[in-house]
Design an enzyme around this catalytic site. Sequence first.
Site, short mmCIF file in Angstrom:
data_model
loop_
_atom_site.label_atom_id
_atom_site.label_comp_id
_atom_site.label_asym_id
_atom_site.label_seq_id
_atom_site.Cartn_x
_atom_site.Cartn_y
_atom_site.Cartn_z
N HIS B 82 5.27 12.22 9.43
CA HIS B 82 5.53 10.87 9.92
C HIS B 82 4.49 9.91 9.35
O HIS B 82 4.82 8.84 8.83
CB HIS B 82 5.51 10.85 11.45
CG HIS B 82 5.35 9.48 12.05
ND1 HIS B 82 6.36 8.55 12.03
CD2 HIS B 82 4.31 8.89 12.66
CE1 HIS B 82 5.94 7.43 12.62
NE2 HIS B 82 4.69 7.60 13.00
N ASP B 111 7.58 -13.29 -15.10
CA ASP B 111 7.79 -11.92 -14.61
C ASP B 111 6.41 -11.33 -14.32
O ASP B 111 5.40 -12.03 -14.41
CB ASP B 111 8.52 -11.07 -15.68
CG ASP B 111 9.24 -9.87 -15.04
OD1 ASP B 111 8.58 -9.12 -14.28
OD2 ASP B 111 10.45 -9.69 -15.28
N TRP B 147 -2.23 13.97 8.59
CA TRP B 147 -2.19 13.26 7.30
C TRP B 147 -3.60 13.11 6.72
O TRP B 147 -3.75 12.88 5.54
CB TRP B 147 -1.55 11.88 7.45
CG TRP B 147 -2.46 10.80 7.96
CD1 TRP B 147 -2.78 10.56 9.26
CD2 TRP B 147 -3.17 9.82 7.18
NE1 TRP B 147 -3.65 9.50 9.34
CE2 TRP B 147 -3.90 9.02 8.08
CE3 TRP B 147 -3.25 9.54 5.81
CZ2 TRP B 147 -4.71 7.97 7.67
CZ3 TRP B 147 -4.05 8.49 5.41
CH2 TRP B 147 -4.78 7.71 6.33
N SER B 174 1.22 5.79 -8.71
CA SER B 174 2.12 4.66 -8.56
C SER B 174 1.40 3.45 -7.99
O SER B 174 1.54 2.32 -8.48
CB SER B 174 3.28 5.07 -7.66
OG SER B 174 3.95 3.95 -7.17
N SER B 175 0.58 3.69 -6.96
CA SER B 175 -0.14 2.57 -6.33
C SER B 175 -1.12 1.92 -7.30
O SER B 175 -1.25 0.70 -7.33
CB SER B 175 -0.95 3.06 -5.13
OG SER B 175 -0.10 3.49 -4.12
N HIS B 258 -10.60 4.05 5.05
CA HIS B 258 -10.78 2.78 5.74
C HIS B 258 -10.29 1.60 4.92
O HIS B 258 -9.51 0.79 5.43
CB HIS B 258 -12.17 2.56 6.32
CG HIS B 258 -12.07 1.49 7.35
ND1 HIS B 258 -11.59 1.74 8.62
CD2 HIS B 258 -12.21 0.16 7.27
CE1 HIS B 258 -11.47 0.61 9.27
NE2 HIS B 258 -11.84 -0.37 8.47
N GLU B 260 -8.00 1.71 2.90
CA GLU B 260 -6.54 1.89 2.98
C GLU B 260 -5.96 1.14 4.19
O GLU B 260 -4.89 0.55 4.11
CB GLU B 260 -6.22 3.39 3.07
CG GLU B 260 -4.78 3.72 3.42
CD GLU B 260 -3.79 3.39 2.32
OE1 GLU B 260 -4.23 3.23 1.16
OE2 GLU B 260 -2.59 3.27 2.62
N TYR B 262 -7.02 -1.57 5.39
CA TYR B 262 -6.94 -3.00 5.07
C TYR B 262 -5.93 -3.26 3.98
O TYR B 262 -5.35 -4.36 3.91
CB TYR B 262 -8.34 -3.53 4.71
CG TYR B 262 -9.18 -3.54 5.97
CD1 TYR B 262 -9.01 -4.55 6.90
CD2 TYR B 262 -10.03 -2.50 6.27
CE1 TYR B 262 -9.69 -4.53 8.10
CE2 TYR B 262 -10.72 -2.47 7.46
CZ TYR B 262 -10.55 -3.48 8.37
OH TYR B 262 -11.21 -3.45 9.55
N SER B 273 0.08 -16.15 7.06
CA SER B 273 -0.51 -17.44 6.67
C SER B 273 0.48 -18.31 5.90
O SER B 273 0.24 -19.50 5.71
CB SER B 273 -1.75 -17.22 5.80
OG SER B 273 -2.67 -16.42 6.50
N HIS B 307 -17.00 5.28 11.00
CA HIS B 307 -16.62 5.05 12.41
C HIS B 307 -15.39 5.89 12.79
O HIS B 307 -15.04 5.97 13.95
CB HIS B 307 -16.41 3.57 12.72
CG HIS B 307 -15.24 2.93 12.05
ND1 HIS B 307 -15.23 1.62 11.66
CD2 HIS B 307 -14.03 3.41 11.71
CE1 HIS B 307 -14.07 1.34 11.11
NE2 HIS B 307 -13.32 2.41 11.12
N HIS B 308 -14.75 6.50 11.80
CA HIS B 308 -13.68 7.45 12.09
C HIS B 308 -14.24 8.82 12.46
O HIS B 308 -13.49 9.73 12.78
CB HIS B 308 -12.75 7.61 10.89
CG HIS B 308 -12.02 6.35 10.52
ND1 HIS B 308 -10.79 6.04 11.02
CD2 HIS B 308 -12.38 5.32 9.74
CE1 HIS B 308 -10.40 4.86 10.53
NE2 HIS B 308 -11.36 4.40 9.75
N THR B 333 -12.18 -11.34 11.10
CA THR B 333 -10.85 -11.18 11.68
C THR B 333 -10.60 -12.25 12.72
O THR B 333 -9.50 -12.82 12.79
CB THR B 333 -10.69 -9.77 12.29
OG1 THR B 333 -11.21 -8.82 11.36
CG2 THR B 333 -9.25 -9.46 12.58
N LYS B 336 -9.66 -15.53 11.18
CA LYS B 336 -8.26 -15.60 10.79
C LYS B 336 -7.38 -15.99 11.97
O LYS B 336 -6.54 -16.89 11.88
CB LYS B 336 -7.79 -14.24 10.25
CG LYS B 336 -8.46 -13.89 8.96
CD LYS B 336 -7.53 -13.08 8.10
CE LYS B 336 -7.85 -13.27 6.64
NZ LYS B 336 -6.97 -14.14 5.93
N ARG B 455 -4.74 13.40 21.19
CA ARG B 455 -3.61 13.15 20.31
C ARG B 455 -3.18 14.47 19.66
O ARG B 455 -3.86 15.48 19.76
CB ARG B 455 -3.97 12.11 19.25
CG ARG B 455 -5.11 12.53 18.36
CD ARG B 455 -5.59 11.40 17.47
NE ARG B 455 -4.64 11.13 16.42
CZ ARG B 455 -4.97 10.61 15.24
NH1 ARG B 455 -6.23 10.29 14.98
NH2 ARG B 455 -4.07 10.38 14.32
#
Lengths: 286, 530
Positions: B82, B111, B147, B174-175, B258, B260, B262, B273, B307-308, B333, B336, B455
């Site tokens: 998932h 293009d 994951w 690809s990314s 991390h 990722e 963002y 915006s 922090h993870h 943040t 924003k 979890r």
Amino acid sequence: MAITRFTKWGATGLAAAPFLMWGAGARAELGLNMPQGVTAVSREVYDLHMLIFWICVVIAIGVFGVMFWSIFHHRKSRGAVPAQFHESTLVEIVWTVVPMLILIGMAVPATKTLVKMYDSREAELTIKVTGYQWRWQYDYLDQNVGFLSVLSTPTAQIRNTAPKGEHYLLEVDNPMVVPVGKKVRILTTAADVIHSWWVPELGWKKDAIPGFINESWTLIEKPGIYRGQCAELCGKDHGYMPIVVKAVPEAEFKEWLAQMQAKNKPNPKTANDDNSTVKIAGGQTL
Amino acid sequence: MSTASHAHDHAEDHGHDHGPPRGLTRWIYTTNHKDIGTLYLLFSLLMFFVGGSMALVIRAELFQPGLQIVNPDFFNQMTTMHALVMIFGAVMPAFVGLANWLVPMMIGAPDMALPRMNNWSFWIMPFAFTLLLSTLFLPGGGPAGGWTLYPPLVLQTGDAFPFVILAVHMMGASSIMGAINIIATILNLRAPGMTLMKMPMFVWTWLITAYLLIAVMPVLAGSVTMLLTDKFFGTSFFNAGGGGDPVMFQHIFWFFGHPEVYIMILPAFGIISMIIPTFARKPLFGYASMVYATASIAFLSFIVWAHHMFTVGMPLAGELFFMYATMLIAVPTGVKVFNWISTMWRGAMTFETPMLFAIAFVVLFTIGGFSGLMLAMAPADFQYQDTYFVVAHFHYVLVPGAVFSIMAAAYYWLPKWTGHMYDEKLGQWHFWLSTIGVNVLFFPQHFLGLAGMPRRIPDYALQFTEFNMMSTVGAFMFGFSQLLFAYNVIKTIRGGAKATDKVWEGADGLEWTLSSPPAYHTFTTAPEIR
Ligand SMILES: [Cu+2]
């Protein structure tokens, strides 16, 4: 108890309200919030949690209040004519500096609590906790006592062929027994994959990592049975390796220890057998 | 300006011109940014339903305590898949698709800068995901270690293991190609007069996101390659028995992971915006500060990864550093959010579907931000870590955050892309059902986590029953209301009221000067920028 927790959480308002109501009727001990726990540290963690929570609630009320006031009043259907202002260095500075100050206010107590949690000096008892797929082993290092602790919920309850007991999935054959009022050092490690040893009432969890030893401590004030679970995904039965800590008065602990010493030698199988090197996290040697 | 674009409207009839060829080959060989954008978006929608079905399997199993529907191993395969499908298959390709469609039209380019690479970077994706999903049918099943692929657990994966690693490499390639293309386009193909500080916020946020992608995707590739050699070639990068360290994997993984996070939210900031000023009929408040805030968040994202991992047993100094750095992210943040609200302030707002999703984004993303701030406090995180509180937190920023922004974008630009207005009434239904559903789904998970539910467990103690039931009800409500979205999109593609070129009264930007739908090739001569 549940009612006071509801008033605290109710402040978040928003989408929460309808299911809070539903929850209220369902079960008296329905958990909504972090437990205060049974140690000085766990209460400090709880207070820190509530402090940040309330700061967030106040900010949320302010920010969302302004936003919804604007959504209500500044709409085209009410004949609003759009202003054209689009920048102000002053307000940008204000809403950069003010949050910074709030953060400092939060960082100070957090730092104090963290320093306390890291100070495991002068412990009176050391227990090594080893995670296995999917059970825990407890070794009382200086007392020559060691045993495995396995889920005791019958499979029939899990497979829904028998009614579930009160402590479904949170019960074991041999709980970890500790004396109240004594500082206990807990060393966590693992033999196969990473696990995490967590009893919410003690206020922390610590990963159990194969080949490494992590150090934590606790000082339980109240006799009782405190339940927790493995918190790091460790394979198919990750959900089935609970932790039960039984805190008893000193005398009762001594009695239990003597019994254990009489009936079993320390389990020869420890994490060290599975790994040729053992490093100590934080650079300490044991 | 718009006259230039009409020149090619009749192009389809002429073999010598650049109209789209017919049939399947149009899509396989295409180098057109609009076609590739469409492919990315449709692929993403498909993966959204695949990943969503897996989430419903998870929620169905968790409706009651006990094992009812799946066994624990398959449950773990579902949680792992998932996440991989939603992150790499749904959210990221959706943003790349939006960038493909919109960046050239917003900066006045004909293009993307590297159109053939563009084709390649899309066409890798279906193969990567076929490979990934096929592992569910291999002996031993799909990956079940989460994951995050933590060793040593992930090394216990069966035959699926090398296929998963290869699939991750393909997604990464690809990314990276997509990111290179976006940077090359933005830096080289802007119309004369489109200075950096005149670029629309969506373009800015994507420029910064693309740099993040180039910086961290190779790190992910490196870490999974080390897993591969640990498993098959006798290395011991992450094996303490051979002198390695399993925690080192976590450091490397989150150095990717991390940023990722963002990567999945900065383009969302850009979209919001764009939409709020349109429907407030008022320019974006604090454009320059929005740019600087985005850049600050991107910078901070590189120094907060641990922090993870507050519970892995880092030294005190490490915990303190990562706690303080993480708390700092709240500042840009916050800027924003304040800017968005100031944009609404004294505007003349209307509430079409894109605006509704944008407002819900601001509120619900901010709730996710609050729980993020709580998680930043290391001592409290010792309680939150690896519980449903974390699950609630990141789903609040990813679902009513990133996914809502994608839905907002789809409704906002669909009339431009297709030339037809979407069904507004259906859009409003979709919005309300999604918003109620998503809150019933994820809000109770805060309580579950605080009360002690870990979890990634298929079964739980009895005191967690009520909130899990609620969460499951919300999940099915949210999941099935997405069918309305798919229906609305298909209906709009096939027909509907003719959209004007400007579409929205308050719309501003180059894409709105083109016809709706735009010609196959647009801005073949650069527009003039005021
Ligand atoms: Cu475990």
